[in-house]
Design an enzyme around this catalytic site. Structure first.
Site, PDB file in Angstrom:
ATOM      1  N   ALA A  62      -3.833   1.218   0.453  1.00  0.00           N
ATOM      2  CA  ALA A  62      -5.085   1.504  -0.169  1.00  0.00           C
ATOM      3  C   ALA A  62      -4.696   2.316  -1.386  1.00  0.00           C
ATOM      4  O   ALA A  62      -3.578   2.864  -1.440  1.00  0.00           O
ATOM      5  CB  ALA A  62      -5.929   2.269   0.848  1.00  0.00           C
ATOM      6  N   GLU A 110      -1.448  -2.705   7.399  1.00  0.00           N
ATOM      7  CA  GLU A 110      -2.684  -3.121   8.164  1.00  0.00           C
ATOM      8  C   GLU A 110      -3.087  -4.522   7.968  1.00  0.00           C
ATOM      9  O   GLU A 110      -3.647  -5.348   8.595  1.00  0.00           O
ATOM     10  CB  GLU A 110      -3.781  -2.119   7.951  1.00  0.00           C
ATOM     11  CG  GLU A 110      -3.311  -0.777   8.535  1.00  0.00           C
ATOM     12  CD  GLU A 110      -4.465   0.087   8.118  1.00  0.00           C
ATOM     13  OE1 GLU A 110      -5.236   0.609   9.213  1.00  0.00           O
ATOM     14  OE2 GLU A 110      -4.548   0.628   7.128  1.00  0.00           O
TER      15      GLU A 110
HETATM   16  N1  DAK Z   1      -2.190   3.168  -4.662  1.00  0.00           N
HETATM   17  C1  DAK Z   1      -2.453   3.237  -6.120  1.00  0.00           C
HETATM   18  N2  DAK Z   1      -1.495   3.091  -6.984  1.00  0.00           N
HETATM   19  C2  DAK Z   1      -0.318   2.410  -6.126  1.00  0.00           C
HETATM   20  C3  DAK Z   1       0.048   2.624  -5.249  1.00  0.00           C
HETATM   21  C4  DAK Z   1      -1.093   3.054  -4.045  1.00  0.00           C
HETATM   22  N3  DAK Z   1      -0.968   3.050  -2.701  1.00  0.00           N
HETATM   23  N4  DAK Z   1       1.298   2.227  -4.731  1.00  0.00           N
HETATM   24  C5  DAK Z   1       1.746   2.042  -5.885  1.00  0.00           C
HETATM   25  N5  DAK Z   1       0.892   2.364  -6.794  1.00  0.00           N
HETATM   26  C6  DAK Z   1       0.879   2.176  -8.367  1.00  0.00           C
HETATM   27  C7  DAK Z   1       1.811   3.359  -8.952  1.00  0.00           C
HETATM   28  O1  DAK Z   1       1.013   4.541  -9.128  1.00  0.00           O
HETATM   29  C8  DAK Z   1       2.365   2.931 -10.242  1.00  0.00           C
HETATM   30  O2  DAK Z   1       1.522   2.768 -11.055  1.00  0.00           O
HETATM   31  P1  DAK Z   1       1.612   3.422 -12.723  1.00  0.00           P
HETATM   32  O3  DAK Z   1       2.173   4.609 -12.595  1.00  0.00           O
HETATM   33  O4  DAK Z   1       2.754   2.449 -13.289  1.00  0.00           O
HETATM   34  O5  DAK Z   1       0.227   3.272 -13.296  1.00  0.00           O
HETATM   35  C9  DAK Z   1       2.502   1.430  -9.842  1.00  0.00           C
HETATM   36  O6  DAK Z   1       1.736   1.176  -8.750  1.00  0.00           O
HETATM   37  C10 DAK Z   1       4.054   1.073  -9.635  1.00  0.00           C
HETATM   38  O7  DAK Z   1       4.433   2.163  -8.654  1.00  0.00           O
HETATM   39  P2  DAK Z   1       5.842   3.033  -8.671  1.00  0.00           P
HETATM   40  O8  DAK Z   1       6.217   3.255 -10.080  1.00  0.00           O
HETATM   41  O9  DAK Z   1       5.528   4.242  -7.501  1.00  0.00           O
HETATM   42  O10 DAK Z   1       7.007   2.007  -8.135  1.00  0.00           O
HETATM   43  P3  DAK Z   1       8.225   2.594  -7.545  1.00  0.00           P
HETATM   44  O11 DAK Z   1       9.180   1.053  -7.423  1.00  0.00           O
HETATM   45  O12 DAK Z   1       8.900   3.751  -8.242  1.00  0.00           O
HETATM   46  O13 DAK Z   1       7.841   3.039  -5.927  1.00  0.00           O
HETATM   47  C11 DAK Z   1       6.548   2.537  -3.934  1.00  0.00           C
HETATM   48  C12 DAK Z   1       7.280   1.833  -4.964  1.00  0.00           C
HETATM   49  C13 DAK Z   1       5.761   1.442  -3.010  1.00  0.00           C
HETATM   50  C14 DAK Z   1       7.484   3.253  -2.882  1.00  0.00           C
HETATM   51  C15 DAK Z   1       5.566   3.572  -4.542  1.00  0.00           C
HETATM   52  O14 DAK Z   1       4.665   3.180  -5.563  1.00  0.00           O
HETATM   53  C16 DAK Z   1       4.614   4.321  -3.337  1.00  0.00           C
HETATM   54  O15 DAK Z   1       5.192   5.372  -2.525  1.00  0.00           O
HETATM   55  N6  DAK Z   1       3.544   4.061  -3.409  1.00  0.00           N
HETATM   56  C17 DAK Z   1       2.398   4.492  -2.389  1.00  0.00           C
HETATM   57  C18 DAK Z   1       2.694   3.965  -1.058  1.00  0.00           C
HETATM   58  C19 DAK Z   1       1.724   4.513  -0.089  1.00  0.00           C
HETATM   59  O16 DAK Z   1       1.731   5.713   0.266  1.00  0.00           O
HETATM   60  N7  DAK Z   1       1.089   3.615   0.546  1.00  0.00           N
HETATM   61  C20 DAK Z   1      -0.149   3.982   1.415  1.00  0.00           C
HETATM   62  C21 DAK Z   1      -1.272   4.360   0.786  1.00  0.00           C
HETATM   63  S1  DAK Z   1      -2.252   5.099   2.180  1.00  0.00           S
HETATM   64  C22 DAK Z   1      -8.943   4.877   5.570  1.00  0.00           C
HETATM   65  C23 DAK Z   1      -8.660   3.836   4.774  1.00  0.00           C
HETATM   66  C24 DAK Z   1      -7.541   3.342   4.333  1.00  0.00           C
HETATM   67  C25 DAK Z   1      -6.333   4.108   4.796  1.00  0.00           C
HETATM   68  C26 DAK Z   1      -6.382   5.117   5.508  1.00  0.00           C
HETATM   69  C27 DAK Z   1      -7.722   5.517   5.850  1.00  0.00           C
HETATM   70  N8  DAK Z   1      -9.969   5.632   5.777  1.00  0.00           N
HETATM   71  C28 DAK Z   1     -10.992   5.546   4.707  1.00  0.00           C
HETATM   72  C29 DAK Z   1     -10.335   6.292   6.918  1.00  0.00           C
HETATM   73  C30 DAK Z   1      -5.153   3.551   4.296  1.00  0.00           C
HETATM   74  C31 DAK Z   1      -4.109   4.324   3.661  1.00  0.00           C
HETATM   75  C32 DAK Z   1      -3.156   3.769   3.080  1.00  0.00           C
HETATM   76  O17 DAK Z   1      -2.941   2.783   2.708  1.00  0.00           O
END
Ligand code: DAK
Length: 257
Positions: A62, A110
């Site tokens: 997300a 998910e």
């Molecule tokens: N959200 C927003 N932007 C994201 C993103 C994300 N999840 N993942 C990547 N990006 C963006 C980065 O900010 C970056 O944007 P710019 O800086 O270029 O503008 C671009 O994508 C490229 O990413 P990186 O530069 O970070 O690329 P790397 O190769 O260095 O790293 C990575 C890739 C996947 C390891 C890293 O981007 C990363 O850690 N991303 C976040 C992964 C993450 O934590 N995902 C889980 C999110 S939590 C709920 C509803 C839904 C959920 C929970 C509760 N309720 C409402 C109850 C779900 C939660 C989640 O999904």
């Protein structure tokens, strides 16, 4: 649709989440587009393939920049929207295959779990990073992961946020197969095509039996299977296929009738 593309193939449809600049992260618009795209899957479609644009990510979760500004009420609404769209995907009458071509993190994991079958590329990885961000999965992940791999392995992934590479995902039963990224779509398309050539009424009945039966006790589940099985009888496809077999003739293509 801004972030979702639908491509019609021979008997199946490819759905691509297309927001590569943010590694296909799910914001409101992506969820709305996904919802709209699922509504466009017609009766002729026999299988759906879901993937992410680019070679790096299936869906990296997300959108954290959106979630960061949400209060509890907004988070609940966002979670409900995602949950409903993923449930709609899970409950599509046709099989859905996730072609996981890179990061499947948080909401991306998910999304893959809401599909019937997951095929991963060698560079794919899976994790629930939510607890590192102070939240839990909110699009059905806590429920689907434990049903897929069991409570022990599922809880470990939920509590530790550990990233699992594709080979371990295969061992855990998260994915059905791991293939090189260059051949991922070809392999998934071949599977979709092999599903598409089978009797659609029967394939859909099998999906209904599994999806409904898995939530019930064994006696109720067997009654559901019996109902879905017997409903395949007296269909044109069943009659033609069995007649072709006993009369040693080439079977006709199935017509979904
Ligand atoms: N959200 C927003 N932007 C994201 C993103 C994300 N999840 N993942 C990547 N990006 C963006 C980065 O900010 C970056 O944007 P710019 O800086 O270029 O503008 C671009 O994508 C490229 O990413 P990186 O530069 O970070 O690329 P790397 O190769 O260095 O790293 C990575 C890739 C996947 C390891 C890293 O981007 C990363 O850690 N991303 C976040 C992964 C993450 O934590 N995902 C889980 C999110 S939590 C709920 C509803 C839904 C959920 C929970 C509760 N309720 C409402 C109850 C779900 C939660 C989640 O999904």
């Amino acid at each position: 649709m801004t972030y979702v593309e639908l491509t019609k193939k021979d008997g199946f449809v490819l759905l691509t989440i297309n927001r590569p600049e943010a590694l296909n992260a799910l914001n409101e618009q992506v969820l709305d587009d996904l919802d709209e795209a699922l509504g466009m899957i017609d009766e002729d479609t026999r299988c759906l393939v879901v993937t992410g644009a680019g070679t790096k990510a299936f869906v990296a979760g997300a959108d954290i920049s959106v979630m960061r500004t949400q209060d509890r009420t907004e988070a609940k609404r966002f979670g409900k929207k995602g949950s409903e769209v993923f449930r709609k995907l899970e409950m599509l009458p046709i099989p859905v295959i996730a072609a996981v071509n890179g990061f499947a993190l948080g909401g991306g994991f998910e999304l893959a779990l809401a599909c019937d079958i997951r095929i991963a590329s060698q560079n794919a990885s899976f994790a629930f990073p939510e607890v590192t961000l102070g939240i839990t999965p909110g699009f059905g992940g806590t429920q689907r992961i434990v049903r897929l791999v069991g409570p022990g392995a599922g809880k470990e992934l939920l509590y530790t946020a550990r990233r699992v590479k594709s080979e371990e995902a295969l061992r855990l039963g998260i994915v059905n197969r791991v293939v090189p990224q260059e051949t991922l779509l070809d392999e998934v398309f071949a599977m979709a095509a092999s599903i598409a050539k089978n009797a659609p009424i029967a394939v859909r009945a099998a999906k209904r039996s599994v999806n409904t039966g898995v939530l019930c006790g064994m006696d109720e589940a067997l009654a559901i299977e019996l109902e879905n099985y017997s409903n395949c009888y007296e269909t044109q496809d069943q009659v033609n296929a069995m007649t072709a077999f006993v009369s040693k003739q080439e079977p006709k293509p199935f017509e979904n009738k």
